[in-house]
Design an enzyme around this catalytic site. Structure first.
Site, PDB file in Angstrom:
ATOM      1  N   HIS A 130       0.981  -1.206  -0.039  1.00 38.68           N
ATOM      2  CA  HIS A 130       0.071   0.027  -0.077  1.00 38.68           C
ATOM      3  C   HIS A 130       0.652   1.180  -0.013  1.00 38.68           C
ATOM      4  O   HIS A 130       1.935   1.361   0.533  1.00 38.68           O
ATOM      5  CB  HIS A 130      -1.218   0.057   1.192  1.00 38.68           C
ATOM      6  CG  HIS A 130      -0.431   0.023   2.684  1.00 38.68           C
ATOM      7  ND1 HIS A 130       0.043   1.200   2.988  1.00 38.68           N
ATOM      8  CD2 HIS A 130       0.061  -0.929   3.561  1.00 38.68           C
ATOM      9  CE1 HIS A 130       0.493   0.785   4.186  1.00 38.68           C
ATOM     10  NE2 HIS A 130       0.505  -0.288   4.478  1.00 38.68           N
ATOM     11  N   ASP A 139      -0.652   4.535   0.811  1.00 37.79           N
ATOM     12  CA  ASP A 139      -0.912   5.592   1.681  1.00 37.79           C
ATOM     13  C   ASP A 139      -0.175   5.418   2.997  1.00 37.79           C
ATOM     14  O   ASP A 139       0.195   4.100   3.324  1.00 37.79           O
ATOM     15  CB  ASP A 139      -2.476   5.411   2.081  1.00 37.79           C
ATOM     16  CG  ASP A 139      -2.938   4.099   2.656  1.00 37.79           C
ATOM     17  OD1 ASP A 139      -2.480   3.161   2.293  1.00 37.79           O
ATOM     18  OD2 ASP A 139      -3.373   4.249   3.845  1.00 37.79           O
ATOM     19  N   ASP A 154       6.628   1.097   5.796  1.00 42.68           N
ATOM     20  CA  ASP A 154       5.071   1.030   5.912  1.00 42.68           C
ATOM     21  C   ASP A 154       4.503   1.861   4.943  1.00 42.68           C
ATOM     22  O   ASP A 154       3.728   2.796   5.380  1.00 42.68           O
ATOM     23  CB  ASP A 154       4.778   0.727   7.383  1.00 42.68           C
ATOM     24  CG  ASP A 154       3.025   0.611   7.466  1.00 42.68           C
ATOM     25  OD1 ASP A 154       2.807  -0.161   6.505  1.00 42.68           O
ATOM     26  OD2 ASP A 154       2.729   1.086   8.373  1.00 42.68           O
ATOM     27  N   GLU A 162      -5.033   1.622   2.954  1.00 42.30           N
ATOM     28  CA  GLU A 162      -5.010   0.642   4.154  1.00 42.30           C
ATOM     29  C   GLU A 162      -5.000   1.251   5.272  1.00 42.30           C
ATOM     30  O   GLU A 162      -5.490   0.765   6.502  1.00 42.30           O
ATOM     31  CB  GLU A 162      -3.831  -0.152   3.764  1.00 42.30           C
ATOM     32  CG  GLU A 162      -3.619  -1.393   4.606  1.00 42.30           C
ATOM     33  CD  GLU A 162      -3.094  -1.271   5.990  1.00 42.30           C
ATOM     34  OE1 GLU A 162      -3.267  -2.249   6.880  1.00 42.30           O
ATOM     35  OE2 GLU A 162      -2.059  -0.230   6.247  1.00 42.30           O
ATOM     36  N   GLU A 163      -4.128   2.233   5.720  1.00 42.02           N
ATOM     37  CA  GLU A 163      -4.096   2.639   7.044  1.00 42.02           C
ATOM     38  C   GLU A 163      -5.369   3.373   7.705  1.00 42.02           C
ATOM     39  O   GLU A 163      -5.297   3.603   9.041  1.00 42.02           O
ATOM     40  CB  GLU A 163      -3.095   3.630   7.044  1.00 42.02           C
ATOM     41  CG  GLU A 163      -1.470   3.436   6.524  1.00 42.02           C
ATOM     42  CD  GLU A 163      -0.892   2.507   7.638  1.00 42.02           C
ATOM     43  OE1 GLU A 163      -1.382   1.956   8.681  1.00 42.02           O
ATOM     44  OE2 GLU A 163       0.258   2.116   7.216  1.00 42.02           O
ATOM     45  N   HIS A 170       4.192   3.968  12.094  1.00 38.57           N
ATOM     46  CA  HIS A 170       3.441   4.904  12.843  1.00 38.57           C
ATOM     47  C   HIS A 170       3.708   5.778  13.657  1.00 38.57           C
ATOM     48  O   HIS A 170       2.712   6.511  14.191  1.00 38.57           O
ATOM     49  CB  HIS A 170       2.161   3.945  13.309  1.00 38.57           C
ATOM     50  CG  HIS A 170       1.422   3.088  12.456  1.00 38.57           C
ATOM     51  ND1 HIS A 170       0.278   2.417  12.666  1.00 38.57           N
ATOM     52  CD2 HIS A 170       1.706   2.504  11.100  1.00 38.57           C
ATOM     53  CE1 HIS A 170      -0.349   1.704  11.710  1.00 38.57           C
ATOM     54  NE2 HIS A 170       0.846   1.764  10.797  1.00 38.57           N
TER      55      HIS A 170
END
Length: 451
Positions: free
Chosen positions: A90, A92, A123, A156-157, A423
């Protein structure tokens, strides 16, 4: 690193991959368009589409998914009669949080202490580059021996399920014999790891109202019901004295049968401050991979700076609940909602809104694809045996794909090792891991084609 020709090719391509990752990281592709411009996500999607076309992919398309974001699709035909492998990542990313807290700008890939820093570096924009590197290495060493589909998700996030709904509406699009999800990570740097379980998740927003408006705390405090105090009571009820998650009716006694997570190592990975205890009970792996975990993601209330002496009329919070395999996310949502409503004190008005949900996942690691990956990992990581681990995070698409394609084998690998700090502030990726995992993926595709 192995002296295998594929490994040598990947090594030679790494400088180019760094430049490309820097371009991709520069896009502020947070799929929350109230915070970040939609154009940033669209530009990232177009970058990936251009890269796929340059590699010979056909049918490259920007898919408008039901949540208002775009996923990027492409198809690379292989030899006639070959198997089909779907490669997922992903583009995003999570918001950068406090940009001033980063040591270097979050959307500027920066090399420091042997790692590349930037939001999405691990990520999961790094996962996009991992797929590209693997395919380029195969093309330079005899060709890609399977049909390849690539899907790069755009939300996705956010957990809003756009690609999941799109896949359900177009089930033929992502059909494959094997699916490689490039969005997890090694248990530790240098230890090749395939993730076999993922916790699901549900996300709720709870609002508490007690008064028609804020009141002076000196004149009314002590009898007027404070909405913020009520909300704090509700949120505190979600944890036992030892910090274990306690949602009424939800099983929280699961155990993990697999790779152990030593407590000291976890403290280092999580950067727990000296003297601060871990929460919960049982083995660390139980708590992370086999049991539910609640987190308060945010609270709307007055900031400390500028606060006035007021009894608060309203307050709200976003609550996330991770649910382990074996627990239905929809059932967990109902229990969490009922808990929040029942535990709200003083007859305060409470409203609960669902803002995200995804099911847990468990893979069958006895399948031929896992044997092909184990052999590939042994070359990419000489002297290391592939390990199986769980992951506390969620990738809701996994269950959607498993339901749509029940005969497909699903493997989860990726670049989010503990040092990556995904994150969080100062997210980074290890270029050595990008190199090794690209080699492993390339050799996996070759092994799988021959199996």
């Amino acid at each position: 690193m192995s002296s295998h020709p594929v490994a040598e090719t990947v090594s030679s391509l790494l400088p180019r991959a760094k430049e490309e990752l820097a371009e991709l990281v520069a896009f502020k592709s947070v799929a929350d368009f109230a915070q970040f411009p939609r154009e940033e996500s669209e530009a990232a999607a177009n970058w990936i589409a251009t890269a796929l076309r340059a590699e010979g992919f056909e049918d490259v398309a920007l898919l408008d998914t039901p949540d208002g974001t775009q996923s990027v699709y492409g198809y690379l035909p292989g030899p006639q009669g070959a198997r089909t492998v779907l490669l997922y990542a992903h583009y995003d990313v999570q918001p950068p949080l406090d940009e001033a807290g980063w040591d270097t700008p979050p959307f500027e890939l920066t090399e420091r202490d042997g790692r590349w820093y930037g939001r999405g570096a691990a990520d999961c924009k790094g996962g996009v580059l991992m797929h590209l590197l693997a395919l380029r290495a195969l093309k330079a060493n005899g060709g890609v021996p399977v049909h390849v589909k690539v899907i790069a998700e755009g939300s996705e996030e956010q957990g809003t399920g756009g690609l999941e709904r799109y896949a359900e509406q177009h089930p033929e699009l992502l059909a494959a014999d094997t699916i490689v999800i490039g969005d997890t990570g090694n248990f530790r740097t240098g230890l090749p790891t395939v993730t076999t379980t993922l916790r699901g998740m549900t996300m709720l927003r709870v609002s508490v109202d007690t008064l028609a408006g804020n009141l002076h705390s000196g004149q009314f405090g002590g009898a007027a019901p404070d909405a913020l105090a009520a909300l704090i009571r509700v949120l505190d009820s979600l944890r036992a004295e030892d910090g274990s998650t306690t949602v009424d009716g939800l099983d929280a006694d699961g155990t993990w049968d697999g790779l152990a997570y030593e407590e000291g190592q976890f403290r280092r990975d999580a950067r727990v401050l000296d003297g601060v205890e871990l929460i919960g009970s049982g083995a660390v792996a139980d708590r992370l991979w086999a049991r539910p975990a609640v987190t308060v993601l945010g609270i709307d209330c007055p900031p400390v700076v500028g606060a006035t002496p007021s009894v608060q009329a309203s307050a709200r919070a976003t609550v996330s609940l991770r649910v382990p395999p074996g627990t239905d996310a929809a059932d967990a949502t109902k229990l969490l909602r009922a808990h929040l409503e029942a535990r709200t004190p003083w007859g305060a008005r409470v409203a609960v809104e669902q803002v995200g949900q995804g099911q847990a996942f468990r893979a069958d690691h006895t399948s031929p694809a896992y044997r092909a990956m184990a052999d590939a990992m042994a070359v990419a990581y000489p002297g290391q045996e592939m390990s199986y681990a769980g992951q506390g995070g969620s990738i809701p698409l996994c269950n959607t794909l498993a339901a749509l394609y029940p005969d497909a084998e699903i493997l989860l690998i990726g670049l989010s090792d503990p040092e990556a700090q995904i994150h969080a502030l100062n997210e980074s990726v290890s270029p050595e891991e990008l190199e090794r995992l690209s080699v492993a993926e390339a050799l996996f595709l070759r092994n799988y084609a021959a199996s």
